[in-house]
Design a protein around this motif. Structure first.
Motif, PDB file in Angstrom:
ATOM      1  N   UNK A   3       0.816  -1.208   0.000  1.00 52.10           N
ATOM      2  CA  UNK A   3       0.000   0.000   0.000  1.00 52.10           C
ATOM      3  C   UNK A   3       0.854   1.265   0.000  1.00 52.10           C
ATOM      4  N   UNK A  48      -5.023  -2.421   0.474  1.00 54.49           N
ATOM      5  CA  UNK A  48      -5.769  -2.381   1.744  1.00 54.49           C
ATOM      6  C   UNK A  48      -6.541  -3.671   1.952  1.00 54.49           C
ATOM      7  N   UNK A  50      -5.974  -6.565   0.678  1.00 53.08           N
ATOM      8  CA  UNK A  50      -5.050  -7.666   0.956  1.00 53.08           C
ATOM      9  C   UNK A  50      -4.658  -7.690   2.436  1.00 53.08           C
ATOM     10  N   UNK A  51      -4.381  -6.506   2.981  1.00 49.31           N
ATOM     11  CA  UNK A  51      -4.010  -6.434   4.401  1.00 49.31           C
ATOM     12  C   UNK A  51      -5.165  -6.898   5.288  1.00 49.31           C
ATOM     13  N   UNK A  52      -6.375  -6.459   4.935  1.00 49.48           N
ATOM     14  CA  UNK A  52      -7.547  -6.846   5.733  1.00 49.48           C
ATOM     15  C   UNK A  52      -7.714  -8.369   5.709  1.00 49.48           C
TER      16      UNK A  52
END
Lengths: 304, 218
Positions: A3, A48, A50-52
């Motif tokens: 990100x 974002x 992907x992180x979540x």
């Protein structure tokens, strides 16, 4: 793409909750389609998401294994005699009626108050004994000189001790002694009083009485000061919120009971006198007592 | 990646009233607590079964190692057992349990003389990266690399969870780790479904922020 490497999304605030809903499979079909369309063109929101997903996956995979024996260990200790819940003094025993519970609690409270009074009495006796011991050199001085300020101090002390004062659990409770001719008001000679009270228990006692006299004098404008019961609390306080704390302390010590309605306190002392409208003063709380005889009195709660 | 199933398909999660070794499957937490308060160990075991994993995870987020977490979880339940006689049922049982867990955790932290940063009640956001601690057990058939990575990830994750506020941590553990549905959480906490959803969203967003600071994400 990380990100940090993506160009920030100008609508990140709008998309963030939608990304969580998308990740959770909770978005309605139209929103889901719109989110997917946005993700195709926004690397930032894609990162974002992907992180979540990474975080949610971490939360759901392989939690720390709970020791196999934990459940049994707890139950073993619970069943052990020493861990069976002790009968709570305030809890109704099995089969106990509310009335019995109330009476039992009341008796427990009375016992507690009796213990407090006993301890307070012993403490008072110790204080007086130490005071007398401290006074002995002064008595010698009086005998030798046969006159002077020390004599007045002694007279004051004796007078005040006759004023029904006593310490209860660190709290002094007593009647303000009627002014005597020999009594030196702190308003007139405060320095002399302070000096004579130097660094002794006796001095402390005298200082307390002096303060009380000062307050009684001030309160005369409200009502009669003579023979006003006084309570001195050895606790720090400076705000109105402390009124309730002080009253709670006194109530716990069995000195008074009170009820409060819309900020108005109705205090009941031994003997059934009603005390109305406690006021926060500079040095404590002052209350007017109405004992139904038409002769109002003052009760002082001094907070040091 | 696993996607969350809709509520009605949620994993078979331990849920109040649906899983109970005491056999009283219809009993609410509050009813079991009342029985346990009168010395009914069977009822207490029902509560233990419902909440032992949740409490253990909370304890793990405080203690960061399995042994201490187990000790702390045990202490919490024993404190609960001793306190239950005074439970009046005027608050949700879960709230009552959370209060006991909070106090025991604070005592544990005091005993360990740890910094407040690890205290779930008073997180310090500026604290540095998480300390290394004993990892939780990975799957037995996992490769050494996977195990190491998994352990490290888990350690960081629990450190981050410990920094959440209590209300955020509670919904996060119940939903994302224990698999409770929104409705189940709403029932346990005495909240409405919408509040649970919004609270969970904030909890995840906060956790993500903390994890970013810890360099958790690839």
């Amino acid at each position: 793409m990380k990100r940090q490497n993506a160009k920030p999304c100008s609508d990140a605030g709008y998309w963030e909750p939608r990304l969580y809903a998308y990740a959770e499979n909770e978005a309605p079909p139209e929103e889901r389609a719109a989110t997917e369309a946005h993700l195709k063109q926004c690397a930032y929101c894609k990162a974002q998401l992907d992180d979540i997903l990474f975080m949610i996956d971490a939360l759901r995979t392989e939690p720390p294994a709970m020791p196999d024996t934990l459940h049994d260990d707890i139950m073993r200790r619970v069943r052990a005699t020493e861990d069976i819940p002790a009968a709570d003094k305030n809890s109704p025993a099995p089969g106990e009626t509310p009335l019995i519970t109330m009476v039992r609690r009341q008796k427990a409270t009375e016992k507690k108050q009796a213990r407090i009074r006993l301890i307070g009495g012993l403490a008072a006796a110790c204080v007086i004994a130490v005071g007398i011991w401290q006074l002995l050199p002064m008595l010698s001085g009086i005998a030798a000189a046969g006159s002077g300020e020390a004599s007045k101090v002694l007279t004051d002390m004796q007078t005040q001790e006759a004023g029904d004062g006593s310490f209860i659990g660190g709290v002094f409770v007593g009647n303000t002694p009627p002014p005597t001719e020999g009594h030196k008001s702190p308003e007139t000679t405060p320095e002399t009083t302070e000096e004579e009270a130097n660094d002794s228990i006796l001095g402390s006692i005298f200082s307390i009485f002096s303060q009380k006299s000062e307050h009684a004098t001030t309160a005369e404008s409200v009502t009669e000061a003579e023979n006003a019961p006084a309570v001195i609390v050895s606790a720090a306080a400076s705000a109105e919120a402390r009124i309730r704390d002080v009253l709670d302390t006194l109530s716990d010590d069995g000195i008074l009971t009170y009820t409060e309605t819309d900020g108005t306190y109705l205090v009941r002392c031994d003997g059934g006198a009603d005390v109305l409208l406690p006021e926060l003063t500079e040095k404590g709380i002052a209350m007017t007592i109405s004992d139904g005889t038409g002769e109002d009195r003052i009760i002082e709660i001094r907070i040091r | 990646m696993r996607m969350r199933k809709p509520d009605n398909e949620a994993d078979a999660a331990p849920h109040p009233g649906t899983r109970d070794v005491s056999g009283s499957e219809e009993e609410t937490d509050e009813a079991l607590a009342a029985l346990a308060g009168r010395g009914d160990t069977h009822a207490f075991e029902g509560l233990l079964t419902r909440y032992e994993r949740y409490i253990y995870k909370c304890a793990y987020s405080v203690a960061s190692n399995r042994e201490d977490a187990a000790d702390l979880a045990q202490e919490i339940f024993l404190n609960l057992w001793r306190a239950l006689p005074s439970y009046r049922g005027d608050a949700k049982f879960f709230t009552y349990l959370a209060g006991i867990a909070r106090n025991a955790s604070a005592d544990y932290i005091r005993r360990q003389k740890k910094t407040p940063a690890t205290c779930p009640l008073s997180p310090t956001p500026d604290d540095d990266a998480p300390a290394v601690s004993e990892p939780a057990a990975p799957p037995e058939d996992a490769s050494p690399d996977y195990k190491a990575e998994q352990n490290e990830r888990q350690t960081v994750l629990y450190r981050a969870i410990a920094r959440l506020s209590e209300e955020h941590r509670t919904v996060l553990i119940l939903c994302d780790m224990e698999g409770y549905s929104y409705d189940q959480i709403a029932s346990v906490l005495g909240l409405d479904r919408g509040t649970v959803k919004s609270r969970l969203h904030r909890a995840r967003a906060n956790l993500k922020e903390i994890l970013e600071k810890f360099g958790f994400f690839p």
